[in-house]
Design a protein around this motif. Structure first.
Motif, PDB file in Angstrom:
ATOM      1  N   LYS A  50       0.812  -1.214   0.000  1.00  0.00           N
ATOM      2  CA  LYS A  50       0.000   0.000   0.000  1.00  0.00           C
ATOM      3  C   LYS A  50       0.847   1.266   0.000  1.00  0.00           C
ATOM      4  O   LYS A  50       0.537   2.238  -0.685  1.00  0.00           O
ATOM      5  CB  LYS A  50      -0.936  -0.003   1.217  1.00  0.00           C
ATOM      6  N   ARG A  51       1.916   1.277   0.782  1.00  0.00           N
ATOM      7  CA  ARG A  51       2.762   2.470   0.841  1.00  0.00           C
ATOM      8  C   ARG A  51       3.426   2.742  -0.506  1.00  0.00           C
ATOM      9  O   ARG A  51       3.536   3.886  -0.935  1.00  0.00           O
ATOM     10  CB  ARG A  51       3.824   2.306   1.930  1.00  0.00           C
ATOM     11  N   VAL A  52       3.872   1.661  -1.141  1.00  0.00           N
ATOM     12  CA  VAL A  52       4.489   1.809  -2.465  1.00  0.00           C
ATOM     13  C   VAL A  52       3.456   2.320  -3.469  1.00  0.00           C
ATOM     14  O   VAL A  52       3.766   3.145  -4.332  1.00  0.00           O
ATOM     15  CB  VAL A  52       5.090   0.463  -2.942  1.00  0.00           C
ATOM     16  N   GLN A  53       2.214   1.839  -3.353  1.00  0.00           N
ATOM     17  CA  GLN A  53       1.145   2.306  -4.241  1.00  0.00           C
ATOM     18  C   GLN A  53       0.947   3.811  -4.108  1.00  0.00           C
ATOM     19  O   GLN A  53       0.799   4.520  -5.107  1.00  0.00           O
ATOM     20  CB  GLN A  53      -0.166   1.585  -3.917  1.00  0.00           C
ATOM     21  N   ILE A  54       0.965   4.296  -2.877  1.00  0.00           N
ATOM     22  CA  ILE A  54       0.792   5.731  -2.632  1.00  0.00           C
ATOM     23  C   ILE A  54       1.923   6.527  -3.277  1.00  0.00           C
ATOM     24  O   ILE A  54       1.698   7.560  -3.914  1.00  0.00           O
ATOM     25  CB  ILE A  54       0.725   6.018  -1.114  1.00  0.00           C
ATOM     26  N   ILE A  55       3.151   6.024  -3.127  1.00  0.00           N
ATOM     27  CA  ILE A  55       4.313   6.711  -3.701  1.00  0.00           C
ATOM     28  C   ILE A  55       4.243   6.720  -5.228  1.00  0.00           C
ATOM     29  O   ILE A  55       4.435   7.756  -5.875  1.00  0.00           O
ATOM     30  CB  ILE A  55       5.621   6.041  -3.230  1.00  0.00           C
ATOM     31  N   VAL A  56       3.958   5.540  -5.800  1.00  0.00           N
ATOM     32  CA  VAL A  56       3.894   5.423  -7.263  1.00  0.00           C
ATOM     33  C   VAL A  56       2.778   6.292  -7.830  1.00  0.00           C
ATOM     34  O   VAL A  56       2.974   7.006  -8.824  1.00  0.00           O
ATOM     35  CB  VAL A  56       3.691   3.949  -7.680  1.00  0.00           C
ATOM     36  N   ASN A  57       1.602   6.253  -7.202  1.00  0.00           N
ATOM     37  CA  ASN A  57       0.490   7.083  -7.661  1.00  0.00           C
ATOM     38  C   ASN A  57       0.821   8.574  -7.544  1.00  0.00           C
ATOM     39  O   ASN A  57       0.430   9.380  -8.396  1.00  0.00           O
ATOM     40  CB  ASN A  57      -0.781   6.773  -6.867  1.00  0.00           C
ATOM     41  N   GLY A  58       1.559   8.928  -6.481  1.00  0.00           N
ATOM     42  CA  GLY A  58       1.973  10.317  -6.319  1.00  0.00           C
ATOM     43  C   GLY A  58       2.916  10.769  -7.412  1.00  0.00           C
ATOM     44  O   GLY A  58       2.807  11.894  -7.926  1.00  0.00           O
ATOM     45  N   VAL A  69       4.905   9.058 -28.129  1.00  0.00           N
ATOM     46  CA  VAL A  69       4.475   7.810 -27.496  1.00  0.00           C
ATOM     47  C   VAL A  69       4.967   7.731 -26.054  1.00  0.00           C
ATOM     48  O   VAL A  69       4.214   7.356 -25.146  1.00  0.00           O
ATOM     49  CB  VAL A  69       4.974   6.588 -28.303  1.00  0.00           C
ATOM     50  N   ILE A  70       6.223   8.103 -25.821  1.00  0.00           N
ATOM     51  CA  ILE A  70       6.787   8.053 -24.465  1.00  0.00           C
ATOM     52  C   ILE A  70       5.981   8.931 -23.508  1.00  0.00           C
ATOM     53  O   ILE A  70       5.602   8.509 -22.411  1.00  0.00           O
ATOM     54  CB  ILE A  70       8.262   8.485 -24.466  1.00  0.00           C
ATOM     55  N   VAL A  71       5.700  10.162 -23.938  1.00  0.00           N
ATOM     56  CA  VAL A  71       4.950  11.087 -23.085  1.00  0.00           C
ATOM     57  C   VAL A  71       3.540  10.578 -22.829  1.00  0.00           C
ATOM     58  O   VAL A  71       3.061  10.586 -21.680  1.00  0.00           O
ATOM     59  CB  VAL A  71       4.899  12.491 -23.729  1.00  0.00           C
ATOM     60  N   LEU A  72       2.884  10.107 -23.858  1.00  0.00           N
ATOM     61  CA  LEU A  72       1.510   9.630 -23.710  1.00  0.00           C
ATOM     62  C   LEU A  72       1.438   8.369 -22.846  1.00  0.00           C
ATOM     63  O   LEU A  72       0.489   8.188 -22.075  1.00  0.00           O
ATOM     64  CB  LEU A  72       0.898   9.374 -25.091  1.00  0.00           C
ATOM     65  N   VAL A  73       2.436   7.509 -22.967  1.00  0.00           N
ATOM     66  CA  VAL A  73       2.488   6.308 -22.122  1.00  0.00           C
ATOM     67  C   VAL A  73       2.648   6.701 -20.651  1.00  0.00           C
ATOM     68  O   VAL A  73       2.001   6.130 -19.768  1.00  0.00           O
ATOM     69  CB  VAL A  73       3.645   5.385 -22.559  1.00  0.00           C
ATOM     70  N   ILE A  74       3.495   7.697 -20.391  1.00  0.00           N
ATOM     71  CA  ILE A  74       3.675   8.188 -19.018  1.00  0.00           C
ATOM     72  C   ILE A  74       2.359   8.721 -18.460  1.00  0.00           C
ATOM     73  O   ILE A  74       1.975   8.411 -17.329  1.00  0.00           O
ATOM     74  CB  ILE A  74       4.757   9.280 -18.978  1.00  0.00           C
ATOM     75  N   TYR A  75       1.655   9.533 -19.254  1.00  0.00           N
ATOM     76  CA  TYR A  75       0.368  10.065 -18.818  1.00  0.00           C
ATOM     77  C   TYR A  75      -0.625   8.940 -18.517  1.00  0.00           C
ATOM     78  O   TYR A  75      -1.373   8.994 -17.537  1.00  0.00           O
ATOM     79  CB  TYR A  75      -0.220  10.982 -19.887  1.00  0.00           C
ATOM     80  N   ASN A  76      -0.634   7.923 -19.356  1.00  0.00           N
ATOM     81  CA  ASN A  76      -1.612   6.847 -19.198  1.00  0.00           C
ATOM     82  C   ASN A  76      -1.403   6.023 -17.934  1.00  0.00           C
ATOM     83  O   ASN A  76      -2.345   5.412 -17.421  1.00  0.00           O
ATOM     84  CB  ASN A  76      -1.586   5.923 -20.422  1.00  0.00           C
ATOM     85  N   GLN A  77      -0.162   5.991 -17.440  1.00  0.00           N
ATOM     86  CA  GLN A  77       0.090   5.204 -16.228  1.00  0.00           C
ATOM     87  C   GLN A  77      -0.704   5.738 -15.036  1.00  0.00           C
ATOM     88  O   GLN A  77      -1.124   4.975 -14.170  1.00  0.00           O
ATOM     89  CB  GLN A  77       1.590   5.194 -15.896  1.00  0.00           C
ATOM     90  N   TYR A  78      -0.900   7.051 -15.003  1.00  0.00           N
ATOM     91  CA  TYR A  78      -1.687   7.649 -13.918  1.00  0.00           C
ATOM     92  C   TYR A  78      -3.109   7.089 -13.907  1.00  0.00           C
ATOM     93  O   TYR A  78      -3.683   6.828 -12.840  1.00  0.00           O
ATOM     94  CB  TYR A  78      -1.729   9.166 -14.098  1.00  0.00           C
ATOM     95  N   ILE A  79      -3.663   6.878 -15.092  1.00  0.00           N
ATOM     96  CA  ILE A  79      -5.026   6.355 -15.204  1.00  0.00           C
ATOM     97  C   ILE A  79      -5.046   4.845 -14.998  1.00  0.00           C
ATOM     98  O   ILE A  79      -5.847   4.311 -14.206  1.00  0.00           O
ATOM     99  CB  ILE A  79      -5.616   6.697 -16.589  1.00  0.00           C
ATOM    100  N   LEU A  80      -4.165   4.141 -15.696  1.00  0.00           N
ATOM    101  CA  LEU A  80      -4.236   2.681 -15.744  1.00  0.00           C
ATOM    102  C   LEU A  80      -3.815   2.005 -14.445  1.00  0.00           C
ATOM    103  O   LEU A  80      -4.485   1.065 -13.994  1.00  0.00           O
ATOM    104  CB  LEU A  80      -3.370   2.160 -16.900  1.00  0.00           C
ATOM    105  N   VAL A  81      -2.718   2.457 -13.845  1.00  0.00           N
ATOM    106  CA  VAL A  81      -2.260   1.806 -12.604  1.00  0.00           C
ATOM    107  C   VAL A  81      -3.307   1.957 -11.504  1.00  0.00           C
ATOM    108  O   VAL A  81      -3.599   0.999 -10.763  1.00  0.00           O
ATOM    109  CB  VAL A  81      -0.902   2.392 -12.149  1.00  0.00           C
ATOM    110  N   THR A  88      -6.600   2.342 -11.854  1.00  0.00           N
ATOM    111  CA  THR A  88      -7.778   1.511 -12.123  1.00  0.00           C
ATOM    112  C   THR A  88      -7.458   0.023 -12.013  1.00  0.00           C
ATOM    113  O   THR A  88      -8.307  -0.771 -11.582  1.00  0.00           O
ATOM    114  CB  THR A  88      -8.370   1.813 -13.513  1.00  0.00           C
ATOM    115  N   ASN A  89      -6.237  -0.365 -12.377  1.00  0.00           N
ATOM    116  CA  ASN A  89      -5.842  -1.774 -12.210  1.00  0.00           C
ATOM    117  C   ASN A  89      -5.882  -2.177 -10.739  1.00  0.00           C
ATOM    118  O   ASN A  89      -6.426  -3.228 -10.377  1.00  0.00           O
ATOM    119  CB  ASN A  89      -4.427  -1.999 -12.751  1.00  0.00           C
ATOM    120  N   ILE A  90      -5.287  -1.337  -9.889  1.00  0.00           N
ATOM    121  CA  ILE A  90      -5.279  -1.612  -8.448  1.00  0.00           C
ATOM    122  C   ILE A  90      -6.702  -1.612  -7.899  1.00  0.00           C
ATOM    123  O   ILE A  90      -7.085  -2.481  -7.101  1.00  0.00           O
ATOM    124  CB  ILE A  90      -4.424  -0.561  -7.704  1.00  0.00           C
TER     125      ILE A  90
END
Length: 210
Positions: free
Chosen positions: A45-53, A82-94, A96-98
């Motif tokens: 959970k703590r790692v999730q908070i850091i990664v999401n931040g 593609v690199i920039v858009l992939v970075i942006y998408n991680q905020y949404i996807l990670v 929702t996956n969790i």
């Protein structure tokens, strides 16, 4: 305006195909990376908070600024976009996956453990299938976000429908601007609808509420 669209339909089709290509490549890579990140952090959970931040902070950076930061390393064109858009998408996807994995009823997980399933088997055979509706909801949002932000990527030579918009603004060509805008809207609605249908079908198959 309609006459211009008919006479130059090939330009609009090229822009549409380029934009679709950018979207498909970006979303595919985004899904793979987000699933790997999710597997690594799902139990912490703590790692999730850091990664999401971290991803939240990156998502708050304007796309043009992020493009500019990467250009010295990856240059102009599709790769940087593609690199920039992939970075942006991680905020949404990670996120929702969790969320999808966490919403699986703990009693179902306990029952799976009682049947002798390993953690991996529970993830693969129980949690992941039940989380699919939420995961696909995240993919839908990521795809629509990619289509919209992807229009700005034309400014760094990535092509797509954004190129028509930028050219139209420079040339004061209303037909290009309107035509490009309409195609972006149509593409967003179409992709969104496809994923929405998949998402709803998954919910019906697993007996979940829409």
């Amino acid at each position: 305006m309609i006459k211009y669209w008919i006479e130059h339909y090939d330009k609009f089709m090229v822009g549409l195909i380029e934009h679709l290509q950018l979207t498909v490549i970006t979303v595919f890579i985004s899904i793979i990376i987000s699933l790997l990140i999710t597997l690594l952090i799902r139990k912490y959970k703590r790692v999730q908070i850091i990664v999401n931040g971290i991803f939240s902070g990156l998502y708050s950076i304007p796309s043009l600024a992020l493009f500019a930061m990467l250009i010295p390393f990856t240059g102009l064109g599709l790769e940087t976009a593609v690199i920039v858009l992939v970075i942006y998408n991680q905020y949404i996807l990670v996120r929702t996956n969790i969320a999808g994995l966490d919403q699986v009823d703990s009693h179902i997980i306990e029952a799976a453990k009682g049947m002798g399933m390993t953690d991996f088997q529970i993830l693969y055979k129980v949690q992941f299938p039940l989380a699919l509706p939420i995961i696909f909801g995240g993919i839908r949002l990521a795809a629509i976000s990619t289509i919209s932000i992807g229009t700005i990527a034309a400014g760094i030579g990535a092509g797509g429908l954004g190129r028509l918009l930028f050219e139209g603004l420079r040339q004061m060509n209303q037909a290009k601007v309107v035509g490009g805008t309409i195609l972006v809207i149509i593409l967003s609605i179409s992709i969104g609808r496809i994923f929405e249908i998949i998402e709803n079908n998954l919910k019906k198959n697993f007996g979940l509420k829409s």
